[in-house]
Design an enzyme around this catalytic site. Structure first.
Site, PDB file in Angstrom:
ATOM      1  N   ILE A  59      46.114  71.646  67.867  1.00  0.00           N
ATOM      2  CA  ILE A  59      47.090  71.854  68.689  1.00  0.00           C
ATOM      3  C   ILE A  59      48.339  72.145  68.861  1.00  0.00           C
ATOM      4  CG2 ILE A  59      45.281  70.614  70.545  1.00  0.00           C
ATOM      5  CD1 ILE A  59      47.525  68.962  70.842  1.00  0.00           C
ATOM      6  N   THR A 124      50.088  57.420  78.964  1.00  0.00           N
ATOM      7  CA  THR A 124      49.633  56.431  78.135  1.00  0.00           C
ATOM      8  C   THR A 124      50.398  55.275  79.268  1.00  0.00           C
ATOM      9  OG1 THR A 124      49.220  54.671  76.928  1.00  0.00           O
ATOM     10  CG2 THR A 124      50.815  56.132  75.847  1.00  0.00           C
ATOM     11  N   ASP A 125      49.988  54.092  79.284  1.00  0.00           N
ATOM     12  CA  ASP A 125      50.986  52.962  80.005  1.00  0.00           C
ATOM     13  C   ASP A 125      51.939  52.765  78.882  1.00  0.00           C
ATOM     14  OD1 ASP A 125      49.373  51.785  78.666  1.00  0.00           O
ATOM     15  OD2 ASP A 125      48.787  50.210  80.147  1.00  0.00           O
ATOM     16  N   TYR A 152      54.759  55.930  68.331  1.00  0.00           N
ATOM     17  CA  TYR A 152      53.472  56.599  69.413  1.00  0.00           C
ATOM     18  C   TYR A 152      53.923  56.552  70.523  1.00  0.00           C
ATOM     19  CZ  TYR A 152      49.004  56.042  72.423  1.00  0.00           C
ATOM     20  OH  TYR A 152      48.553  56.472  72.707  1.00  0.00           O
ATOM     21  N   LYS A 156      54.606  59.981  73.047  1.00  0.00           N
ATOM     22  CA  LYS A 156      53.920  60.105  74.660  1.00  0.00           C
ATOM     23  C   LYS A 156      54.581  60.328  75.677  1.00  0.00           C
ATOM     24  CE  LYS A 156      49.572  60.155  74.957  1.00  0.00           C
ATOM     25  NZ  LYS A 156      48.527  61.455  74.865  1.00  0.00           N
ATOM     26  N   ASN A 182      42.010  51.161  76.838  1.00  0.00           N
ATOM     27  CA  ASN A 182      40.619  52.012  77.245  1.00  0.00           C
ATOM     28  C   ASN A 182      39.324  50.481  76.679  1.00  0.00           C
ATOM     29  OD1 ASN A 182      40.515  54.818  78.415  1.00  0.00           O
ATOM     30  ND2 ASN A 182      41.286  53.656  78.804  1.00  0.00           N
ATOM     31  N   ASP A 274      52.672  39.035  62.643  1.00  0.00           N
ATOM     32  CA  ASP A 274      53.065  40.222  64.215  1.00  0.00           C
ATOM     33  C   ASP A 274      53.183  41.778  63.704  1.00  0.00           C
ATOM     34  OD1 ASP A 274      52.102  40.605  67.048  1.00  0.00           O
ATOM     35  OD2 ASP A 274      53.922  39.290  67.433  1.00  0.00           O
TER      36      ASP A 274
HETATM   37  N1  LIG Z   1      43.041  54.356  73.981  1.00  0.00           N
HETATM   38  C1  LIG Z   1      43.169  53.519  74.696  1.00  0.00           C
HETATM   39  O1  LIG Z   1      43.158  52.854  74.905  1.00  0.00           O
HETATM   40  C2  LIG Z   1      43.599  54.857  75.291  1.00  0.00           C
HETATM   41  C3  LIG Z   1      45.041  54.652  76.617  1.00  0.00           C
HETATM   42  C4  LIG Z   1      45.478  54.597  77.475  1.00  0.00           C
HETATM   43  C5  LIG Z   1      45.681  56.834  76.777  1.00  0.00           C
HETATM   44  N2  LIG Z   1      45.350  56.981  75.547  1.00  0.00           N
HETATM   45  C6  LIG Z   1      45.814  58.051  74.979  1.00  0.00           C
HETATM   46  O2  LIG Z   1      44.279  59.126  75.531  1.00  0.00           O
HETATM   47  C7  LIG Z   1      43.942  60.155  74.315  1.00  0.00           C
HETATM   48  C8  LIG Z   1      43.048  59.922  73.679  1.00  0.00           C
HETATM   49  O3  LIG Z   1      43.065  58.962  72.965  1.00  0.00           O
HETATM   50  P1  LIG Z   1      41.797  58.663  72.141  1.00  0.00           P
HETATM   51  O4  LIG Z   1      41.824  56.117  72.372  1.00  0.00           O
HETATM   52  O5  LIG Z   1      40.988  58.514  72.783  1.00  0.00           O
HETATM   53  O6  LIG Z   1      41.893  59.052  70.731  1.00  0.00           O
HETATM   54  P2  LIG Z   1      41.573  59.087  69.664  1.00  0.00           P
HETATM   55  O7  LIG Z   1      42.832  58.941  68.210  1.00  0.00           O
HETATM   56  O8  LIG Z   1      40.102  58.310  69.270  1.00  0.00           O
HETATM   57  O9  LIG Z   1      41.124  60.624  69.246  1.00  0.00           O
HETATM   58  C9  LIG Z   1      42.274  61.827  69.480  1.00  0.00           C
HETATM   59  C10 LIG Z   1      41.614  62.872  68.940  1.00  0.00           C
HETATM   60  O10 LIG Z   1      42.382  64.188  68.823  1.00  0.00           O
HETATM   61  C11 LIG Z   1      42.037  64.764  67.871  1.00  0.00           C
HETATM   62  N3  LIG Z   1      43.164  65.335  67.294  1.00  0.00           N
HETATM   63  C12 LIG Z   1      44.259  64.920  66.643  1.00  0.00           C
HETATM   64  N4  LIG Z   1      45.196  65.030  66.400  1.00  0.00           N
HETATM   65  C13 LIG Z   1      44.897  66.994  66.183  1.00  0.00           C
HETATM   66  C14 LIG Z   1      45.648  67.832  66.560  1.00  0.00           C
HETATM   67  N5  LIG Z   1      46.101  68.090  65.908  1.00  0.00           N
HETATM   68  N6  LIG Z   1      44.685  68.728  67.061  1.00  0.00           N
HETATM   69  C15 LIG Z   1      43.627  68.609  67.876  1.00  0.00           C
HETATM   70  N7  LIG Z   1      43.366  67.872  68.115  1.00  0.00           N
HETATM   71  C16 LIG Z   1      43.435  66.384  67.372  1.00  0.00           C
HETATM   72  C17 LIG Z   1      41.351  63.408  66.715  1.00  0.00           C
HETATM   73  O11 LIG Z   1      40.273  64.030  65.843  1.00  0.00           O
HETATM   74  C18 LIG Z   1      41.021  62.677  67.669  1.00  0.00           C
HETATM   75  O12 LIG Z   1      39.410  63.197  68.192  1.00  0.00           O
HETATM   76  C19 LIG Z   1      45.709  60.167  73.511  1.00  0.00           C
HETATM   77  O13 LIG Z   1      46.315  61.335  74.154  1.00  0.00           O
HETATM   78  C20 LIG Z   1      46.160  58.749  73.757  1.00  0.00           C
HETATM   79  O14 LIG Z   1      47.214  58.804  74.182  1.00  0.00           O
HETATM   80  C21 LIG Z   1      44.069  56.259  75.318  1.00  0.00           C
END
Ligand SMILES: NC(=O)c1ccc[n+]([C@@H]2O[C@H](COP(=O)([O-])OP(=O)(O)OC[C@H]3O[C@@H](n4cnc5c(N)ncnc54)[C@H](O)[C@@H]3O)[C@@H](O)[C@H]2O)c1
Length: 338
Positions: A59, A124-125, A152, A156, A182, A274
């Site tokens: 991206i 994210t929160d 991180y 965000k 999640n 921790d």
């Molecule tokens: N997991 C949680 O509990 C949670 C909660 C709230 C928000 N989020 C947000 O939701 C989104 C997804 O989280 P997730 O847990 O599925 O993350 P994840 O790490 O499982 O997935 C991230 C995906 O992004 C891809 N990626 C990374 N860098 C990239 C780049 N430069 N270009 C294209 N693709 C790229 C990775 O290959 C991966 O498939 C994130 O933005 C995260 O901040 C996650």
């Protein structure tokens, strides 16, 4: 309609793609760099559907992104692509700034250049920082000031500010969702719940940070996907929506529940040093998305954790390929000659 889902080979993005294919008749392009966290085999079944197309790319690669937009002209972009693991951001913050901030700006520049109906930022929160453990009356609302703790969450929060500025300055039709933790199918094994399930199955120690008292507000991933789906279709442009399920649990309680589900002993728990800057409590007030869009979580933690443990028991191939590293071969096998 054509939806570009970035980061769709990751945990939440892949669940979102399955959700959208099941609920709507839109075409979807999944764009993913397939970093260590991306796993194309997660989308194996979804890719049997002609409405889904996969593209590998970054991206933050402006030329590549502009070419993709010129060819595909998506109507909606949902940006899940991110570096998402707090511990990794403490080791190597740079990649978090590159993907999470620069990548977001490149995507929005492409939206401005080629036109878009909606750009949605999955946030994210953690951008709100943390709450004290002894104030259960406090919750994060959309008005809570940003107050980040880790590279991180800082990356965000920076992305969120950029998204808001593109709305104000360029009138880009954006929305932002800020969700709590999640859990559910396809969660990468380095994260708390899958790590505990997999270690417990192998009778390995279950490492718990500090005293395990940190509190997280857990949401079953399907509920998050429904929330994003509602926001991109009915949410108000320029708005932020908090998403959470009032499912607060200490990390220790989560680990004990997993052990109970698997019939394993609590002796497997091992307290470890921790995490630096470890946030104490996250708790979302989801009143706005409920009042404006009618969203409510459908899966309680009791039901969701049972479903999740069952999924990991029934899908050992999926996570064993990650643990042994062979999941990386899937893309080469599928796309080497295309
Ligand atoms: N997991 C949680 O509990 C949670 C909660 C709230 C928000 N989020 C947000 O939701 C989104 C997804 O989280 P997730 O847990 O599925 O993350 P994840 O790490 O499982 O997935 C991230 C995906 O992004 C891809 N990626 C990374 N860098 C990239 C780049 N430069 N270009 C294209 N693709 C790229 C990775 O290959 C991966 O498939 C994130 O933005 C995260 O901040 C996650």
């Amino acid at each position: 309609m054509k939806i570009l889902v970035t980061g769709g080979a990751g945990f939440i993005g892949s669940n979102f793609i399955y959700h959208e294919l099941a609920q709507h008749n839109d075409n979807i392009i999944c764009l993913d760099l397939l970093t260590y966290a991306g796993n194309l085999s997660t989308l194996k079944d979804a890719l049997k559907d002609d409405r889904l197309q996969f593209v590998k790319g970054d991206i933050a690669d402006r030329k590549f992104i502009y070419n993709l937009f010129e060819q595909e002209k998506p109507d909606i972009v949902v940006n899940f692509a991110a570096e998402s693991h707090v511990d990794r951001s403490i080791e190597t913050p740079e990649i978090f700034l590159q993907t999470n901030i620069i990548g977001t700006s490149v995507l929005m520049d492409a939206c401005r250049k080629y036109g878009i109906k909606r750009y949605h930022q999955v946030s994210t929160d953690e951008v709100y920082g943390d709450l004290p453990l002894d104030r259960p009356d406090l919750f994060f609302t959309e008005e809570t000031p940003l107050h980040t703790s880790s590279p991180y969450s800082s990356s965000k929060a920076s992305a969120d500010l950029l998204v808001q500025s593109y709305h104000r300055t360029f009138n880009l039709p954006v929305t932002i969702s800020r969700c709590s933790n999640n859990y559910g199918p396809y969660h990468f094994p380095e994260k708390l719940i899958p790590l505990m399930i997999i270690n417990a199955l192998a009778d390995k120690k279950l490492p718990v940070y500090g005293t395990g008292e940190n509190v997280r507000d857990w949401l079953y991933v399907e509920d998050h996907c429904r929330a994003i789906d509602l926001i991109i279709r009915n949410g108000k442009v320029g708005e932020i929506y908090n998403v959470g399920g009032h499912n607060e649990k200490t990390n220790l309680d989560v680990v004990k529940t997993v052990l109970q589900e698997l019939g394993k002993s609590e002796d497997l728990i091992e307290f470890v040093a921790d995490r630096l800057g470890h946030d104490r409590r996250y708790a979302i007030d989801p009143a706005k998305i409920h009042n404006e869009l009618g969203w409510l979580p459908e899966t309680s933690f009791t039901v969701g954790i049972k479903k999740t443990v069952k999924w990991y028991l029934n899908n050992k191939d999926w996570w064993q390929q990650i643990v042994n590293g062979s999941y990386k071969d899937y893309y080469t096998k599928m796309y080497a000659h295309k």
